[in-house]
Design an enzyme around this catalytic site. Structure first.
Site, PDB file in Angstrom:
ATOM      1  N   HIS A 167     -41.834 -55.337  16.105  1.00 48.32           N
ATOM      2  CA  HIS A 167     -41.252 -56.475  15.372  1.00 48.32           C
ATOM      3  C   HIS A 167     -42.198 -57.035  14.308  1.00 48.32           C
ATOM      4  CE1 HIS A 167     -38.562 -56.511  19.031  1.00 48.32           C
ATOM      5  NE2 HIS A 167     -37.774 -56.252  18.013  1.00 48.32           N
ATOM      6  N   ASP A 221     -31.716 -57.979  20.102  1.00 50.09           N
ATOM      7  CA  ASP A 221     -32.677 -58.563  21.044  1.00 50.09           C
ATOM      8  C   ASP A 221     -33.346 -59.809  20.475  1.00 50.09           C
ATOM      9  OD1 ASP A 221     -35.195 -57.577  19.561  1.00 50.09           O
ATOM     10  OD2 ASP A 221     -34.093 -55.730  19.898  1.00 50.09           O
ATOM     11  N   GLU A 281     -24.765 -57.810  14.105  1.00 47.86           N
ATOM     12  CA  GLU A 281     -24.983 -57.036  15.344  1.00 47.86           C
ATOM     13  C   GLU A 281     -23.607 -56.648  15.876  1.00 47.86           C
ATOM     14  OE1 GLU A 281     -27.490 -55.886  17.740  1.00 47.86           O
ATOM     15  OE2 GLU A 281     -25.575 -55.244  18.596  1.00 47.86           O
ATOM     16  N   ASP A 291     -19.599 -54.325  12.741  1.00 48.92           N
ATOM     17  CA  ASP A 291     -20.323 -53.108  12.371  1.00 48.92           C
ATOM     18  C   ASP A 291     -21.132 -53.368  11.093  1.00 48.92           C
ATOM     19  OD1 ASP A 291     -21.200 -50.612  11.684  1.00 48.92           O
ATOM     20  OD2 ASP A 291     -19.232 -49.659  11.723  1.00 48.92           O
ATOM     21  N   GLY A 292     -22.437 -53.117  11.160  1.00 46.75           N
ATOM     22  CA  GLY A 292     -23.305 -53.363  10.018  1.00 46.75           C
ATOM     23  C   GLY A 292     -22.907 -52.554   8.798  1.00 46.75           C
ATOM     24  N   ASP A 336     -32.638 -52.777  11.843  1.00 44.98           N
ATOM     25  CA  ASP A 336     -33.272 -52.750  13.177  1.00 44.98           C
ATOM     26  C   ASP A 336     -32.234 -52.151  14.127  1.00 44.98           C
ATOM     27  OD1 ASP A 336     -34.595 -53.229  15.512  1.00 44.98           O
ATOM     28  OD2 ASP A 336     -34.643 -55.407  15.317  1.00 44.98           O
ATOM     29  N   SER A 337     -32.032 -50.859  13.967  1.00 44.49           N
ATOM     30  CA  SER A 337     -30.877 -50.218  14.599  1.00 44.49           C
ATOM     31  C   SER A 337     -31.276 -49.390  15.816  1.00 44.49           C
ATOM     32  CB  SER A 337     -30.232 -49.270  13.589  1.00 44.49           C
ATOM     33  OG  SER A 337     -31.141 -48.237  13.283  1.00 44.49           O
ATOM     34  N   THR A 338     -30.265 -48.939  16.515  1.00 36.70           N
ATOM     35  CA  THR A 338     -30.468 -47.909  17.531  1.00 36.70           C
ATOM     36  C   THR A 338     -30.634 -46.567  16.813  1.00 36.70           C
ATOM     37  OG1 THR A 338     -28.064 -47.967  17.712  1.00 36.70           O
ATOM     38  CG2 THR A 338     -29.278 -49.028  19.463  1.00 36.70           C
ATOM     39  N   ASP A 339     -30.726 -45.477  17.584  1.00 39.72           N
ATOM     40  CA  ASP A 339     -30.939 -44.151  16.997  1.00 39.72           C
ATOM     41  C   ASP A 339     -29.689 -43.670  16.238  1.00 39.72           C
ATOM     42  OD1 ASP A 339     -33.522 -43.978  17.990  1.00 39.72           O
ATOM     43  OD2 ASP A 339     -32.814 -43.311  19.949  1.00 39.72           O
TER      44      ASP A 339
HETATM   45  N1  SAM Z   1     -36.181 -51.711  18.480  1.00 35.95           N
HETATM   46  C1  SAM Z   1     -35.077 -50.963  18.867  1.00 35.95           C
HETATM   47  C2  SAM Z   1     -35.265 -49.481  18.847  1.00 35.95           C
HETATM   48  O1  SAM Z   1     -35.336 -48.886  17.766  1.00 35.95           O
HETATM   49  O2  SAM Z   1     -35.364 -48.901  19.912  1.00 35.95           O
HETATM   50  C3  SAM Z   1     -33.813 -51.408  18.262  1.00 35.95           C
HETATM   51  C4  SAM Z   1     -33.390 -52.596  19.003  1.00 35.95           C
HETATM   52  S1  SAM Z   1     -31.945 -53.441  18.636  1.00 35.95           S
HETATM   53  C5  SAM Z   1     -31.539 -53.816  20.310  1.00 35.95           C
HETATM   54  C6  SAM Z   1     -30.739 -52.291  18.070  1.00 35.95           C
HETATM   55  C7  SAM Z   1     -29.376 -52.963  17.964  1.00 35.95           C
HETATM   56  O3  SAM Z   1     -28.627 -52.310  16.942  1.00 35.95           O
HETATM   57  C8  SAM Z   1     -28.533 -52.900  19.228  1.00 35.95           C
HETATM   58  O4  SAM Z   1     -28.393 -54.183  19.750  1.00 35.95           O
HETATM   59  C9  SAM Z   1     -27.202 -52.307  18.766  1.00 35.95           C
HETATM   60  O5  SAM Z   1     -26.075 -52.916  19.377  1.00 35.95           O
HETATM   61  C10 SAM Z   1     -27.269 -52.572  17.274  1.00 35.95           C
HETATM   62  N2  SAM Z   1     -26.419 -51.670  16.479  1.00 35.95           N
HETATM   63  C11 SAM Z   1     -26.260 -50.330  16.627  1.00 35.95           C
HETATM   64  N3  SAM Z   1     -25.381 -49.861  15.727  1.00 35.95           N
HETATM   65  C12 SAM Z   1     -24.978 -50.926  14.992  1.00 35.95           C
HETATM   66  C13 SAM Z   1     -24.081 -51.071  13.923  1.00 35.95           C
HETATM   67  N4  SAM Z   1     -23.399 -50.024  13.426  1.00 35.95           N
HETATM   68  N5  SAM Z   1     -23.919 -52.296  13.384  1.00 35.95           N
HETATM   69  C14 SAM Z   1     -24.603 -53.366  13.862  1.00 35.95           C
HETATM   70  N6  SAM Z   1     -25.460 -53.290  14.903  1.00 35.95           N
HETATM   71  C15 SAM Z   1     -25.649 -52.085  15.458  1.00 35.95           C
END
Ligand code: SAM
Length: 285
Positions: free
Chosen positions: A62, A86, A106, A137-138, A156-159
């Site tokens: 972060h 988070d 988010e 959806d972002g 700051d997304s998931t994979d």
């Molecule tokens: N630091 C983390 C990592 O890379 O492992 C990322 C953490 S953060 C919790 C990622 C967030 O992205 C999740 O809460 C997920 O719901 C959100 N997310 C995933 N796809 C998304 C989308 N298309 N639009 C908005 N948020 C999204």
């Protein structure tokens, strides 16, 4: 009895943390959400079984995803965080009094409510009056965003699979470019190059960003709980080069106490090793 949380980093590599107990488990519309308590890493958030943050090393991710752009342009006033449920990224942004507006988009409201309950050290600033959370959806949010709306977009997304997939597409990066001001900065979590599966998505993302932005670099951090422990962030800008535009005196005058980021590291984190350089070079063949 021993309880262990295990993530497959590849089909042949596993990473495990001994846990004391599971604090919650939910299946949202989008993903499975779990929180574990562990002695070594404190509380751990996983989504669909993939580790997102631990209390012990979250500060590295972060701090690096926020302070690098903020120390490059002291005039950042309007910020969009894509993902980040988070709250760790918003917490770091809220430390800057001059930031006027933070929008966070988010997709999963349940991630935010679980983190507010179980990870208050991360989610502590989500109720700051400058923060507005949009639950959608972002990718769609940025598609509909007006031109030149933000000085900084942090992804700051998931994979790049499942709900996060759209946040690594050419369409998404093009819309980020459009939604940014003329001196706007895009920072994104950029995966890693050590394992092939992550390297491929990182290469794809980098070459797509490069199509829009005159400056497109990557910088690195050591994050012990992420696959290989070596993680990359993307820094793209229409105007700034973070290596030469760093405002070190200004940033240090703010007196922010950090555990990982500092202005010497700022320049150093862009000095990437040859294995990453070679991987990026392949992008342009
Ligand atoms: N630091 C983390 C990592 O890379 O492992 C990322 C953490 S953060 C919790 C990622 C967030 O992205 C999740 O809460 C997920 O719901 C959100 N997310 C995933 N796809 C998304 C989308 N298309 N639009 C908005 N948020 C999204």
């Amino acid at each position: 009895m021993d309880l262990w949380y295990t993530e497959n980093h590849t089909d042949d590599v596993q990473f495990s943390i001994k846990v004391d107990r599971q604090l919650c488990t939910h299946q949202s519309e989008f993903q499975r959400i779990d929180i574990f308590e562990s002695k070594e890493f404190g509380r751990i958030l996983t989504l669909d079984g993939y580790l997102m943050v631990t209390e012990k090393d979250e500060y590295i991710y972060h701090e690096m995803i926020t302070h690098v752009p903020l120390a490059t342009n002291p005039d950042i006033k309007k910020v969009l965080v894509v993902g980040g449920g988070d709250g760790g990224t918003v917490r770091e942004l809220c430390r800057y009094n001059h930031i006027e507006k933070i929008d966070m988009v988010e997709i999963d409201e349940m991630v935010v409510s679980v983190c507010k309950e179980f990870l208050p050290k991360l989610a502590c600033s989500l109720d700051d009056k400058r923060v507005t959370i949009y639950y959608e959806d972002g990718m769609r949010f940025v598609r509909n965003a007006p031109d030149s709306q933000y000085d900084l977009i942090i992804v700051d997304s998931t994979d790049p699979f499942g709900v996060g997939e759209g946040l690594f597409t050419k369409e998404f990066y093009g819309n980020c470019f459009r939604a940014l001001t003329d001196d706007g900065i895009l920072v994104n979590q950029h995966e890693s190059t050590f394992y092939d599966s992550y390297a491929n998505s990182m290469k794809r993302a980098h070459s797509r960003i490069k199509e829009f932005f005159s400056t497109a670099l990557v910088y690195q951090a050591h994050i012990p709980t992420y696959p290989s422990g070596h993680w990359l962030f993307g820094f793209a800008s229409k105007k700034y080069d973070p290596r030469t535009d760093l405002k070190a005196d200004w940033w240090n005058s703010l007196g922010l106490v950090t555990q990982y980021y500092n202005t010497i590291l700022h320049t150093g984190c862009f000095a990437i090793p040859n294995n990453v350089r070679n991987t990026l070079r392949e992008t342009y063949k």
